[in-house]
Design an enzyme around this catalytic site. Structure first.
Site, short mmCIF file in Angstrom:
data_model
loop_
_atom_site.label_atom_id
_atom_site.label_comp_id
_atom_site.label_asym_id
_atom_site.label_seq_id
_atom_site.Cartn_x
_atom_site.Cartn_y
_atom_site.Cartn_z
N GLU A 186 -4.65 -6.91 -3.81
CA GLU A 186 -5.43 -5.96 -3.02
C GLU A 186 -6.92 -6.01 -3.33
OE1 GLU A 186 -1.25 -4.34 -2.82
OE2 GLU A 186 -2.49 -5.37 -4.29
N GLU A 245 5.71 -4.20 -3.55
CA GLU A 245 6.05 -2.78 -3.60
C GLU A 245 7.39 -2.52 -2.89
OE1 GLU A 245 1.59 -0.83 -3.64
OE2 GLU A 245 2.29 -1.87 -1.83
#
Length: 255
Positions: free
Chosen positions: A133, A113
């Site tokens: 994640e 990110e």
């Protein structure tokens, strides 16, 4: 001790993660240091290009340090950890200077990110990209399901986020997420930064704002910034300010 450094030389700023023992995983202090460096870079008119790099050769950044967030309650996790990271990466994405993420190693989760918040990415051949994640029972929180959807084809993004697949540097380049793969990232980054430094800073800044407005990167702020820049150069603006200071009615000319 700082684990995010800022070095400025020859019109090029380098923001460098320095937590190699933890594969440059991010914690709250590093997020705060990153935020401070972004502010410094934005306010320095002599900087023409920004490199985001990392120490070591194993990882650019493997995301958020689990020890930094695993003990947080639901409200604190959402209200501070996620929002703080999202805000800082958003500010990086909206920098007026062109930015290059130099992926010397793996970019996982929050590290991916972070790379996505830069304008361009260059990558070492052995590096991999991932959104792991779900492996620890959470979801991407720093724009992995938002900004990345504009940069990576949806089926590929779903491979990563829903099926746990890692993406190689070669494939990342094929889909356009990475500009170039190189064994000598330092030399490549220097060449690209030098090219950026030769261009008109204002033209680059405005072009970047226009592109970001079109792709949905905070379009309201981008549009108002562009409009404000245009009006600031007019004689009417100068007349309006002067009239206010002199407590008289302005005489606008429309120029």
């Amino acid at each position: 001790m700082s684990r995010v450094h800022l070095d400025i030389a020859g019109g090029v700023a380098e923001i460098r993660l320095d937590n190699p023992a933890k594969l440059n995983a991010l914690d709250q202090k590093m997020i705060a240091q990153l935020s401070a460096h972004i502010d410094t870079v934005e306010r320095n008119a002599d900087i023409a290009c920004v490199l985001v790099t990392a120490e070591g050769d194993k990882a650019f950044c493997t995301g958020a340090d689990i020890k930094a967030w695993s003990g947080l309650g639901p409200a604190e996790f959402a209200r501070h950890w996620v929002r703080d990271g999202h805000r800082v990466l958003g500010r990086l994405a909206q920098l007026s200077k062109p930015t290059i993420a130099v992926l010397n190693g793996h970019a996982f989760g929050g590290g991916l990110e972070l790379a996505a918040a830069c304008d361009l990415r260059i990558m070492a051949p052995q590096a991999m990209l991932a959104l792991p994640e779900a492996e620890v029972g959470i979801v991407p929180g720093w724009s992995g399901t938002q900004r990345l959807t504009r940069l990576i084809p949806e089926p590929v993004l779903k491979e990563m986020a829903l099926f746990g697949r890692r993406i190689s540097a070669e494939r990342a380049c094929q889909i356009g997420f990475v500009a170039e793969v190189s064994d000598d990232l330092r030399a490549l980054a220097a060449t690209m930064a030098d090219r950026a430094a030769r261009l008109s800073p204002r033209a680059v800044e405005i072009t970047k704002s226009m592109i970001h407005a079109a792709r949905g990167e905070d379009p309201a702020a981008m549009i108002e910034a562009l409009g404000s820049a245009a009006i600031a150069a007019t004689e009417d603006r100068a007349e309006g300010v002067a009239a206010f200071a002199e407590r008289r009615k302005p005489q606008f000319s429309g120029t």
